[in-house]
Scaffold this active site. Sequence first.
Site, PDB file in Angstrom:
ATOM      1  N   GLY A  50     -28.918  82.729  -1.025  1.00 41.13           N
ATOM      2  CA  GLY A  50     -29.923  82.062  -1.847  1.00 41.13           C
ATOM      3  C   GLY A  50     -29.648  80.587  -1.968  1.00 41.13           C
ATOM      4  O   GLY A  50     -28.586  80.097  -1.567  1.00 41.13           O
ATOM      5  N   PRO A  51     -30.585  79.842  -2.541  1.00 38.31           N
ATOM      6  CA  PRO A  51     -30.408  78.393  -2.703  1.00 38.31           C
ATOM      7  C   PRO A  51     -29.264  78.091  -3.663  1.00 38.31           C
ATOM      8  O   PRO A  51     -28.827  78.958  -4.431  1.00 38.31           O
ATOM      9  CB  PRO A  51     -31.761  77.930  -3.284  1.00 38.31           C
ATOM     10  CG  PRO A  51     -32.696  79.067  -3.059  1.00 38.31           C
ATOM     11  CD  PRO A  51     -31.880  80.307  -3.031  1.00 38.31           C
ATOM     12  N   PRO A  52     -28.772  76.858  -3.657  1.00 33.53           N
ATOM     13  CA  PRO A  52     -27.705  76.487  -4.612  1.00 33.53           C
ATOM     14  C   PRO A  52     -28.194  76.583  -6.050  1.00 33.53           C
ATOM     15  O   PRO A  52     -29.349  76.273  -6.357  1.00 33.53           O
ATOM     16  CB  PRO A  52     -27.380  75.033  -4.236  1.00 33.53           C
ATOM     17  CG  PRO A  52     -27.863  74.869  -2.841  1.00 33.53           C
ATOM     18  CD  PRO A  52     -29.056  75.762  -2.701  1.00 33.53           C
ATOM     19  N   GLY A  53     -27.303  77.012  -6.925  1.00 24.11           N
ATOM     20  CA  GLY A  53     -27.597  77.010  -8.355  1.00 24.11           C
ATOM     21  C   GLY A  53     -28.321  78.221  -8.875  1.00 24.11           C
ATOM     22  O   GLY A  53     -28.748  78.228 -10.036  1.00 24.11           O
ATOM     23  N   VAL A  54     -28.485  79.283  -8.063  1.00 24.18           N
ATOM     24  CA  VAL A  54     -29.200  80.461  -8.550  1.00 24.18           C
ATOM     25  C   VAL A  54     -28.253  81.517  -9.099  1.00 24.18           C
ATOM     26  O   VAL A  54     -28.703  82.575  -9.550  1.00 24.18           O
ATOM     27  CB  VAL A  54     -30.083  81.072  -7.443  1.00 24.18           C
ATOM     28  CG1 VAL A  54     -31.172  80.100  -7.036  1.00 24.18           C
ATOM     29  CG2 VAL A  54     -29.246  81.481  -6.238  1.00 24.18           C
ATOM     30  N   GLY A  55     -26.934  81.279  -9.066  1.00 24.57           N
ATOM     31  CA  GLY A  55     -26.006  82.193  -9.722  1.00 24.57           C
ATOM     32  C   GLY A  55     -25.274  83.139  -8.803  1.00 24.57           C
ATOM     33  O   GLY A  55     -24.853  84.209  -9.246  1.00 24.57           O
ATOM     34  N   LYS A  56     -25.081  82.772  -7.534  1.00 26.08           N
ATOM     35  CA  LYS A  56     -24.394  83.682  -6.610  1.00 26.08           C
ATOM     36  C   LYS A  56     -22.926  83.854  -6.990  1.00 26.08           C
ATOM     37  O   LYS A  56     -22.420  84.981  -7.076  1.00 26.08           O
ATOM     38  CB  LYS A  56     -24.500  83.146  -5.181  1.00 26.08           C
ATOM     39  CG  LYS A  56     -25.920  82.975  -4.686  1.00 26.08           C
ATOM     40  CD  LYS A  56     -25.968  82.513  -3.245  1.00 26.08           C
ATOM     41  CE  LYS A  56     -25.419  81.110  -3.095  1.00 26.08           C
ATOM     42  NZ  LYS A  56     -26.218  80.086  -3.783  1.00 26.08           N
ATOM     43  N   THR A  57     -22.232  82.753  -7.241  1.00 31.71           N
ATOM     44  CA  THR A  57     -20.813  82.837  -7.605  1.00 31.71           C
ATOM     45  C   THR A  57     -20.627  83.538  -8.940  1.00 31.71           C
ATOM     46  O   THR A  57     -19.730  84.373  -9.098  1.00 31.71           O
ATOM     47  CB  THR A  57     -20.203  81.428  -7.647  1.00 31.71           C
ATOM     48  OG1 THR A  57     -20.373  80.799  -6.372  1.00 31.71           O
ATOM     49  CG2 THR A  57     -18.716  81.495  -7.967  1.00 31.71           C
ATOM     50  N   SER A 104     -42.980  77.369  11.201  1.00 35.13           N
ATOM     51  CA  SER A 104     -43.912  77.826  10.174  1.00 35.13           C
ATOM     52  C   SER A 104     -44.971  76.798   9.816  1.00 35.13           C
ATOM     53  O   SER A 104     -45.910  77.103   9.087  1.00 35.13           O
ATOM     54  CB  SER A 104     -43.141  78.218   8.908  1.00 35.13           C
ATOM     55  OG  SER A 104     -42.495  77.094   8.343  1.00 35.13           O
ATOM     56  N   LYS A 139     -41.417  79.682  -0.802  1.00 36.74           N
ATOM     57  CA  LYS A 139     -42.567  78.808  -0.561  1.00 36.74           C
ATOM     58  C   LYS A 139     -43.643  79.007  -1.628  1.00 36.74           C
ATOM     59  O   LYS A 139     -44.251  78.041  -2.106  1.00 36.74           O
ATOM     60  CB  LYS A 139     -43.135  79.074   0.828  1.00 36.74           C
ATOM     61  CG  LYS A 139     -42.179  78.725   1.963  1.00 36.74           C
ATOM     62  CD  LYS A 139     -42.767  79.072   3.314  1.00 36.74           C
ATOM     63  CE  LYS A 139     -41.795  78.729   4.448  1.00 36.74           C
ATOM     64  NZ  LYS A 139     -42.342  79.084   5.775  1.00 36.74           N
TER      65      LYS A 139
END
Length: 853
Positions: free
Chosen positions: A374-381, A697, A740
């Site tokens: 996912g994009p940075p800052g979405v809470g993966k870590t 795309s 998108k």
Amino acid sequence: MSEQERQDVMQHDFSVEYPLIALKNIVAFPQNRQALTIAREKTVRAIEEAMLNPNHLLITVAQRDANIDDPQAKDLYAIGTLAEVVTMHRQQDGSSLQVLIRGICRVTISEYTEFEPFIRVRAQPEEETLATGPQVDALVRHATSLFERYTQLNRRFSVEDITSMIALKSSPLLSDTLAAHLVTDTAQQQDLLETMDALARLEKICVIMGNEIEILELETTIRSRVRSQVDRSQKEFYLREQLRAIQEELGMESTSETDELRTRLQEKQLPPEVATKVRKEIDRLERTPSQSAELSVIRSYIDWVLALPWKERSEDSFDIEQARRVLDEDHYGLEGIKERILEFLAVRQLRLQAAQRQGNAHGMSQGQILCLIGPPGVGKTSLGQSIAKALNRKFARISLGGVHDEAEIRGHRRTYVGALPGRIIQSMKMVGVSNPVFLLDEIDKLSAEYRGDPAAALLEVLDAEQNNDFTDHYLEVPFDLSEVFFICTGNIKYQIPRALADRMDIIDLPGYILDEKVNIGTRHLLPRVLREHGLTAEQIHISQTVMRRIVTDYTREAGVRNLERQLANICRKAARRILGKPSAHIRITQTNLEQYLGTPLYSNTPPLQRTQIGATMGLAWTEMGGILLPVEVVTMVGKGELFLTGQLGDVMRESVLAALSYIRTRAEKLHIDTSFQDTTDVHIHLPENAIPKDGPSAGITIATALVSALARRPVRKNLAMTGEVTLLGNVLAIGGLKEKVLAAAQAQIKHLIIPAANQKDLQEIPAKIRQQLKFTLVDNMDQVIDEALEPYVEAPDSSTNASEYTAHIESNENENEMPLMPVPLHRDRDDRNSNNITPHDQLRRSGLHSEEP
């Protein structure tokens, strides 16, 4: 006390107050000189006060605790020494003194009269008992002989000092002199000072000297024995043998370094092959000379192996409901992601329980590896940390961003200087258990070079069928990683090597929608930021309405990191105001928000508020989330040149050529001059030139803009599109649809054109967003053009009612739209002889010739 000494004492007036100096780790004795370095302010002032008096007298008292810098009465002994300051010299630093004092007599402190600016006291002299006779003479001679023996063993006294001490025949003077020069323990010195009977004092001195002589003789014996045992070529063993000999004399058990390592090996319970390896290394260590460079290498290797968690493990928690509560507490939203994680955990726990029932818990494969994309800052870590918390496991994290050396994963071989195990083994040693949750962060940022490919080294780590025998180059023995719960994170799954991705269960984490960001900011980010800045919720208040404006006007991201930074900016400014007025309660409103964050960084004005010719809005997906991708096309009278600007990548350039070829095959149906490639230059531009752009795309977006510019048909407002176009005009599926769509919704776009093949992906989009947007599913470019462009209107001719056409134009203008009248393209056939065409003209006519202006 002799008669002369008694007279010296009686000539002093003890009715007056004397300055007092407290001594650390030393005791001043009568009739002895003592050099002192004075640095404490109170002591310096006391010395200066004593020097102002004619007789330069003061009282010295030892401290009970040398660590106290400002002693009070309870911190000082009751008996001290009346002394005379013989000399005083100020040091170069100007704050300390070098003084020489001479003790006069023993005194007892009767009263402390002042403590500032220095200590003043009243004191009374102590009467000493003076004995005479043969017993005293014998004791004096015995003390003198012991001193002579002591000086033979301890060479720190000069010949002059020895001669002057042996010449002393007075028992009080001899005992005080020996106490001042031989006794080093402060408590023993104070005991001798408080002993008023000179005979008893001298007896104590003899006992102390006798003990010291025994120790010195024993030390000499040990040194002689060790020297005789040590070979001349191995003098470096001297200190070790000396320590062993001392331990033997004291009756202490002597344990060698290798014996300790063997004890640790026995207690560690290593696997048989590992224990055999370590045992051989210990035997090798024992045979290695201490001057050898291999010694430290072998010892370091043994320490690493014995420090690893071979059998140690933490108890797992199998409560799925507890895992659900932990995930809900730590993360807002992400319901689908949480369900996937809980399902994944449930399968792992059932497999582990089954293995434990079979007695094979430690050797069972744990299934696929979890990968969060996912994009940075979405809470993966933070999701990885929550999983560890839910499972009651320890957590370890390794950042793989920029790692380009295989040795970072597998370690260096011991033949290299400064070799160490790889990051996997180092982290296992750090957590201390064999079943942690292991987060491999930024796995899509790995890179390879001549030193090896770290992604290839991770294949063994992340393969559940192989990682029970993971071999680090440094350890050279297999280490079991099968109980480790590996979680990988990344931003773009297409950048993960295919072999690695095949070993993972990939879960996509899309960006947050507006409501989710507002709730995350209110429930999680704001309390944490307030704590970090020393503020409370009572001191600063931010409502959800204001939080929504912060999200829309000051951030453009898929995650919430910039939102946290903006909240930190508010807290910093609020902290400064609260510091000036502690009772202030700050309320952030829509009115005063700009005072804290400045002018809004982003505008909420939706793009394409009016119809335009040659301007379309596309959608793109990056590692930061979804973004808008405007496309502009203009046509000019020319020779059929194609200009591409905006840092277009190779794939996007091919999309342009495919769209142009499609338009040329459909020019007549699209009401475009079929010879436009000979008379018209086309310039395609994607704004924001500094940002590289690529991908297929944008195909239908570019094709629509080209048709609009060539046919002079305006593009409808509040419309965006995404999809790949083929030469035949088919529209193919694209990736990143959810990101998108979220970007389009945030920009207040109302209508989206997407490939029909992506209909299945609409289920991943939140229902609230789906209700706000109109989705048009298309299979080919004809459908795209019908939906995106205004209808084609024929130009007026002799059969058309001019008033009707004028009324149609006026109605469009009233709607702030451009007139829908086709403009004929300029065509000059005089200089275009079909029988005289150069190869360059053929290439240009094919549409494949492109150059940037």
